[in-house]
Write a protein that holds these residues in place. Structure first.
Motif, PDB file in Angstrom:
ATOM      1  N   GLU A   8       0.730  -1.354  -0.144  1.00 56.60           N
ATOM      2  CA  GLU A   8      -0.072  -0.007   0.127  1.00 56.60           C
ATOM      3  C   GLU A   8       0.672   1.252  -0.023  1.00 56.60           C
ATOM      4  O   GLU A   8       1.870   1.414   0.721  1.00 56.60           O
ATOM      5  CB  GLU A   8      -0.888   0.036   0.999  1.00 56.60           C
ATOM      6  N   ASN A   9       0.189   2.494  -0.591  1.00 55.85           N
ATOM      7  CA  ASN A   9       1.013   3.668  -0.622  1.00 55.85           C
ATOM      8  C   ASN A   9       2.306   3.652  -1.147  1.00 55.85           C
ATOM      9  O   ASN A   9       3.144   4.481  -0.812  1.00 55.85           O
ATOM     10  CB  ASN A   9       0.854   4.271   0.788  1.00 55.85           C
ATOM     11  N   ASN A  26       5.151  -1.707   1.997  1.00 55.91           N
ATOM     12  CA  ASN A  26       4.133  -0.632   2.241  1.00 55.91           C
ATOM     13  C   ASN A  26       5.152   0.790   2.121  1.00 55.91           C
ATOM     14  O   ASN A  26       6.307   0.692   2.543  1.00 55.91           O
ATOM     15  CB  ASN A  26       3.602  -0.421   3.178  1.00 55.91           C
TER      16      ASN A  26
END
Length: 164
Positions: A8-9, A26
Motif C-alpha cells: 500500500e501507498n 508498504n
C-alpha cells in the motif's frame, strides 16, 4: 509483474519496470528509470533513487542461459538508495542504511550504515531520519531532527527507544 507484490501507498515513477517475483512493502518509493528484477525484496519505506540499478546474475554471459539462477537481494525497512547507485545481486542491506548516489554495493550492508564510493565502502552511520550520526566517547549519538538516541558497540549501531 505476475507473482509480484506491491504494498500500500507505494509510489512508482516514470519508466519503472517490476519483474515477476518481486516484493515491495508498504510506502516504497521508486523514482524514474528503475528496473526491479526477479529476486528483489524491499521491506516497508524503502527509497530507490532515480536510475539506480539492481543486477540479478553475478556472472552474466549472453550465450549462457542463467534464468532461474537469480540471487535474492534484500533491502530491509527504511533503506535509501541514491541516484545512479548499483546494487549487485545477492546482498542484504540492513534497515535504515543509506547508499550514496553513484555508489556500487558489492557486499552486505549493516543497519544504519552509510555507504559511498566505487566500490561502496562504509563512511559512517545515519539515523532513521537520514542524518549522519556523530558518536561520542560514550558510544552514543543523537539524531539532530528526531532526538532519537543510538548506541555504537563492537561496530554495530543500535537504536535506543525508537518509535518504530
Amino acid at each position: 509483474m505476475p507473482h509480484s507484490e506491491v504494498g500500500e501507498n507505494c509510489s512508482l515513477g516514470q519508466n519503472v519496470f517490476i519483474a515477476s517475483n518481486v516484493k515491495l512493502g508498504n510506502g516504497v518509493k521508486v523514482q524514474n528509470n528503475v528496473s526491479i528484477y526477479e529476486g528483489v525484496i524491499c521491506e516497508d519505506d524503502v527509497f530507490l533513487g532515480p536510475s539506480m540499478v539492481f543486477t540479478n546474475i553475478k556472472n552474466p554471459r549472453s550465450a549462457v542461459v542463467r534464468k532461474g539462477q537469480y540471487l535474492t537481494t534484500y533491502l530491509e525497512k527504511g533503506v535509501s538508495v541514491g541516484a545512479n547507485a548499483t546494487i549487485i545481486c545477492g546482498v542484504t542491506i540492513g534497515k535504515y542504511a543509506m547508499i550514496g548516489a553513484g555508489s556500487v554495493v558489492t557486499h552486505d550492508v549493516l543497519p544504519y550504515q552509510l555507504i559511498v564510493g566505487v566500490p561502496g565502502r562504509a563512511e559512517g552511520w545515519v539515523s532513521t531520519y537520514g542524518h549522519r550520526l556523530a558518536f561520542g566517547k560514550d558510544g552514543r549519538a543523537v539524531c539532530p531532527e528526531s532526538g532519537e538516541v543510538y548506541s555504537l558497540e563492537k561496530g554495530i549501531v543500535s537504536a535506543i527507544n525508537l518509535h518504530d
